[in-house]
Design a protein around this motif. Sequence first.
Motif, PDB file in Angstrom:
ATOM      1  N   ILE A   1      29.410  34.503  45.618  1.00 11.20           N
ATOM      2  CA  ILE A   1      29.581  35.888  45.201  1.00 11.20           C
ATOM      3  C   ILE A   1      29.169  36.849  46.333  1.00 11.20           C
ATOM      4  O   ILE A   1      29.900  37.780  46.658  1.00 11.20           O
ATOM      5  N   GLN A   2      28.015  36.572  46.962  1.00 14.11           N
ATOM      6  CA  GLN A   2      27.490  37.501  47.968  1.00 14.11           C
ATOM      7  C   GLN A   2      28.254  37.431  49.289  1.00 14.11           C
ATOM      8  O   GLN A   2      28.700  38.450  49.799  1.00 14.11           O
ATOM      9  N   SER A   3      28.384  36.205  49.850  1.00 11.93           N
ATOM     10  CA  SER A   3      28.946  36.172  51.204  1.00 11.93           C
ATOM     11  C   SER A   3      30.415  35.761  51.252  1.00 11.93           C
ATOM     12  O   SER A   3      31.156  36.233  52.089  1.00 11.93           O
ATOM     13  N   GLU A   4      30.850  34.893  50.316  1.00 13.56           N
ATOM     14  CA  GLU A   4      32.278  34.526  50.342  1.00 13.56           C
ATOM     15  C   GLU A   4      33.138  35.573  49.627  1.00 13.56           C
ATOM     16  O   GLU A   4      34.353  35.570  49.770  1.00 13.56           O
ATOM     17  N   LYS A   5      32.497  36.405  48.800  1.00 12.19           N
ATOM     18  CA  LYS A   5      33.211  37.449  48.037  1.00 12.19           C
ATOM     19  C   LYS A   5      34.372  36.865  47.220  1.00 12.19           C
ATOM     20  O   LYS A   5      35.506  37.333  47.312  1.00 12.19           O
ATOM     21  N   VAL A   6      34.105  35.841  46.429  1.00 14.72           N
ATOM     22  CA  VAL A   6      35.169  35.276  45.604  1.00 14.72           C
ATOM     23  C   VAL A   6      35.482  36.229  44.449  1.00 14.72           C
ATOM     24  O   VAL A   6      34.633  37.032  44.046  1.00 14.72           O
ATOM     25  N   ASP A   7      36.738  36.111  43.923  1.00 16.98           N
ATOM     26  CA  ASP A   7      37.135  36.940  42.789  1.00 16.98           C
ATOM     27  C   ASP A   7      36.928  36.204  41.472  1.00 16.98           C
ATOM     28  O   ASP A   7      36.638  36.802  40.443  1.00 16.98           O
ATOM     29  N   VAL A   8      37.141  34.884  41.523  1.00 18.88           N
ATOM     30  CA  VAL A   8      37.112  34.078  40.304  1.00 18.88           C
ATOM     31  C   VAL A   8      36.266  32.836  40.589  1.00 18.88           C
ATOM     32  O   VAL A   8      36.372  32.251  41.658  1.00 18.88           O
ATOM     33  N   LEU A   9      35.443  32.454  39.615  1.00 16.64           N
ATOM     34  CA  LEU A   9      34.677  31.222  39.744  1.00 16.64           C
ATOM     35  C   LEU A   9      35.170  30.215  38.708  1.00 16.64           C
ATOM     36  O   LEU A   9      35.653  30.597  37.633  1.00 16.64           O
ATOM     37  N   THR A  10      35.019  28.930  39.035  1.00 15.59           N
ATOM     38  CA  THR A  10      35.453  27.890  38.103  1.00 15.59           C
ATOM     39  C   THR A  10      34.786  26.572  38.501  1.00 15.59           C
ATOM     40  O   THR A  10      34.009  26.527  39.443  1.00 15.59           O
TER      41      THR A  10
END
Lengths: 306, 376
Positions: free
Chosen positions: B79-88
């Motif tokens: 969330i912080q450094s990769e800046k993903v939009d969706v997690l799974t």
Amino acid sequence: MSLVLIAEQVLNGLQFGVMLFLMAAGLTLIFGVMGLINLAHGSLYMVGAFAAAAVAGATGSFLLALVAALAAAALAGAIVEMVVIRRLYAAPHLDQVLATFALILIFSEGTRWVFGSFPLYLDIPDWLSGPVTLPGGIAYPLYRLALIGVGLAVAAGLWWLTARTRLGIQIRAGENDREMVAALGVDISRLYTLVFALGAGLAGLAGALVGAIQSVQVGMGEPVLILAFVVIVIGGIGSIKGAFIGALLVGLTDTLGGIFLPELFKLFMEPGAATQTGSALASMAIYILMSLVLVWRPSGLFGARA
Amino acid sequence: MKKTLLATAALILAAGAAMAEVKVGMITTLSGGGAGLGIDVRDGFMLAVKQSGRDDIDVVIEDDQQKPDIAVQLADKMIQSEKVDVLTGIIWSNLAMAVVPAAVAQGKFYLSPNAGPSALAGAGCHPNYFNVAWQNDNLHEAAGAYANTAGHKNTFILAPNYPAGQDALTGFKRFFKGDLAGEIYTQLGQTDYAAEIAQIRASGADSVFFFLPGGMGISFLKQYADSGVGLPVVGPAFSFDQGILQAVGDAALGVVNTSQWSKDIDNPTNKAFVETFQAEYGRLPSLYASQGFDTANLLISALDKAAPSDADAFRAALEAADFSSTRGAFRFGPNHHPIQTIYAREVIKEGDVFTNKIIGVALEDHADAYAAECKM
């Protein structure tokens, strides 16, 4: 709760205990003789199980599989000792922990690389499968009886080896004073490789024997390793006798605790909550046992060193 | 010359805007004893991404080692450094409980391909949390319903002591009408069941229900078969998935288990899925693989309509579940958990391979029991 059920549970505890002993014996020998904390002992257990599954799959013979497990784990142990461990005898325990932890990762990923991520098939041979009826009407799996027999035989063999043979004398001497042993002309590095391979072989044998009734999968050794450490701490580090008594104590406490604690809580709680609390407490039982033993005897039941 | 260059640049820019990269963070179990499950989810998911032909979906895959603390660290990093939009990707309910509430509170979307703890389906539900697999209780409820039809009157039930294990026994008891001969919680990761089997033998039960996923199930079934107790066994699909059946061997033959998916569900999507999965990876897919595949297809169907940056539109697109599932019809309930049919399957041997065959429907169009508690 009937007497038959209690007798059966005691047998289960014994069987669990003697299998733990196979693991703990090697661990305690290696720690006692070489002063080495070997976290990778569980990986050698896994190597034994995978070797057995591979050989049983190829040949169909369970006995050959056991021999292969013993040989593969002993060989892996000897190689590891010569390549990695030998450099660590003078190093502090923290370095040993770090290096042997790395070995766990290498063994696990190496096994995954060779065999894949899915559990392997290893089953009890036909001539050992099914239950037998013991005196008193206890129906008990023949294979588990055989495990108790093998475990006791190995315990007797180890006692004979350490108490009655020249190698045993050297092992015990090496435990007490390694410089003096070396000065007397014993090839100490050969002795260490031998002890390490012996411990590894026992772990491999345990892995194969237990693998037949459990699942042969990557990472199967680590939970057993933790229990084996509890066993040698209870028994006193370096003592084979201590490992044996400790293993039986842990086996019986774990098995019987899992049965009786929930029953005990049912006396004064409603059943659902009682099972949950009882099981939670049962999983702590061996650690409570360990702390009690350590309060009473800080170096374990049969520990020589403080 | 200058004009064409500008035009090309404009084209590239336009294409870039339309094909904004979507970053998906997959946290799953790829090492240790539970790796088979995570690998199947990952492979199913990546197969769907590959088949979609889209190159704008960037999947970051990390191994949680089945440890909640590692999963939390990975989620923070994504969330912080990769800046993903969706997690799974999370397999285990205890890990999901550690990661999901914090992730959705930070405005991320979470699509669960497996774990469905009751706490996230009821009062703890969240608009950005979608479960594509099942609510944890579902397959066990179906097992309870099946045990009724099979005529079991006095059954012995056991499960590991962790959130999904507690959900399992609750789910079974919700639908089972007979008596309980005994109820045991085992340790998570336990490998020896001699003590429990002795209790089953002494309890006078007429049948056994167990939920022991992965290696625990292999150990239990082998030891149970060898003990000679011989009572009929019912369980959820988790102990009978394609990945572990070969390791259980004959001990599993004939056991009835409940699943929302099976490789013989008759629809074109499923047929193509089983064939292409086998061609790509050289093994039969498991229910976990089907869940990974469906999760990716749900995500792709939503991406076709909206970008995750437009949260409301993207959420509406996910809610519509406008994709063709390996399970046939697929729809979400009000708490973003599936409403679906759960089948009873029997373990059979096809040539040398152990696999499952559908023998009937256990629960039709089944929704979970917690939807009413969900306010969002």
